[in-house]
Design a protein around this motif. Structure first.
Motif, mmCIF file in Angstrom:
data_model
loop_
_atom_site.group_PDB
_atom_site.id
_atom_site.type_symbol
_atom_site.label_atom_id
_atom_site.label_comp_id
_atom_site.label_asym_id
_atom_site.label_seq_id
_atom_site.Cartn_x
_atom_site.Cartn_y
_atom_site.Cartn_z
ATOM 1 N N ILE A 1 -4.205 -11.109 -6.038
ATOM 2 C CA ILE A 1 -4.217 -9.659 -5.813
ATOM 3 C C ILE A 1 -3.488 -9.320 -4.523
ATOM 4 O O ILE A 1 -2.675 -8.386 -4.471
ATOM 5 C CB ILE A 1 -5.670 -9.127 -5.798
ATOM 6 C CG1 ILE A 1 -6.278 -9.227 -7.206
ATOM 7 C CG2 ILE A 1 -5.720 -7.697 -5.278
ATOM 8 C CD1 ILE A 1 -7.769 -8.971 -7.252
ATOM 9 N N ASN A 2 -3.756 -10.090 -3.452
ATOM 10 C CA ASN A 2 -3.096 -9.841 -2.158
ATOM 11 C C ASN A 2 -1.596 -10.066 -2.228
ATOM 12 O O ASN A 2 -0.843 -9.478 -1.451
ATOM 13 C CB ASN A 2 -3.714 -10.711 -1.066
ATOM 14 C CG ASN A 2 -5.097 -10.245 -0.685
ATOM 15 O OD1 ASN A 2 -5.448 -9.088 -0.871
ATOM 16 N ND2 ASN A 2 -5.903 -11.160 -0.162
ATOM 17 N N ARG B 1 -1.248 -9.320 -10.715
ATOM 18 C CA ARG B 1 -2.415 -8.761 -11.398
ATOM 19 C C ARG B 1 -3.100 -9.881 -12.196
ATOM 20 O O ARG B 1 -2.536 -10.387 -13.164
ATOM 21 C CB ARG B 1 -1.947 -7.658 -12.317
ATOM 22 C CG ARG B 1 -3.055 -6.845 -12.885
ATOM 23 C CD ARG B 1 -2.449 -5.705 -13.675
ATOM 24 N NE ARG B 1 -3.428 -5.254 -14.625
ATOM 25 C CZ ARG B 1 -3.732 -3.993 -14.790
ATOM 26 N NH1 ARG B 1 -3.106 -3.076 -14.100
ATOM 27 N NH2 ARG B 1 -4.637 -3.655 -15.660
#
Length: 119
Positions: free
Chosen positions: A74-75, A79
């Protein structure tokens, strides 16, 4: 039988007495249990309890690694698969519930054992 004497300030003694009361023990019995456990003579965790918690710890460690991978993805702007994240969250919830249940059962067994009751 040998006797040990311990000096406490009034505040320290009240803290010990309160803890003994919560454990359902006399101050003397409470201190005896703690000292024998600390010396390894009468460990708090039985071999079975220790094995259960080692297995749970391994599972939680794996989940932690998997959750960290999701967080890194995510970072990094990727996705993650929603189904994988949902599975990880459900696994983590199940682990927390299992740990809580095992702790409650262990404490109940230990209290009964300390009182000399059969479980």
């Amino acid at each position: 039988m040998k006797v040990a004497h311990i000096r406490y300030s009034p505040g320290e003694f009240m803290a010990v007495k309160d803890a003994a009361d919560r454990a359902g023990c006399t101050v003397s019995g409470f201190l005896r249990l703690l000292s024998l456990e600390g010396a390894g003579v009468d460990p708090f965790l039985s071999e079975v309890d220790g094995a259960i918690f080692r297995l749970l710890s391994d599972d939680i460690s794996t989940m932690s690694s998997d959750l960290n991978s999701v967080a890194r993805a995510i970072n990094a702007g990727r996705r993650p698969n929603v189904g994988d994240v949902a599975r990880l969250v459900m696994d983590a919830q199940a682990a927390v519930i299992t740990v809580a249940a095992e702790l409650a059962a262990m404490l109940k067994r230990q209290a009964a054992r300390r009182r000399g009751e059969a479980m």
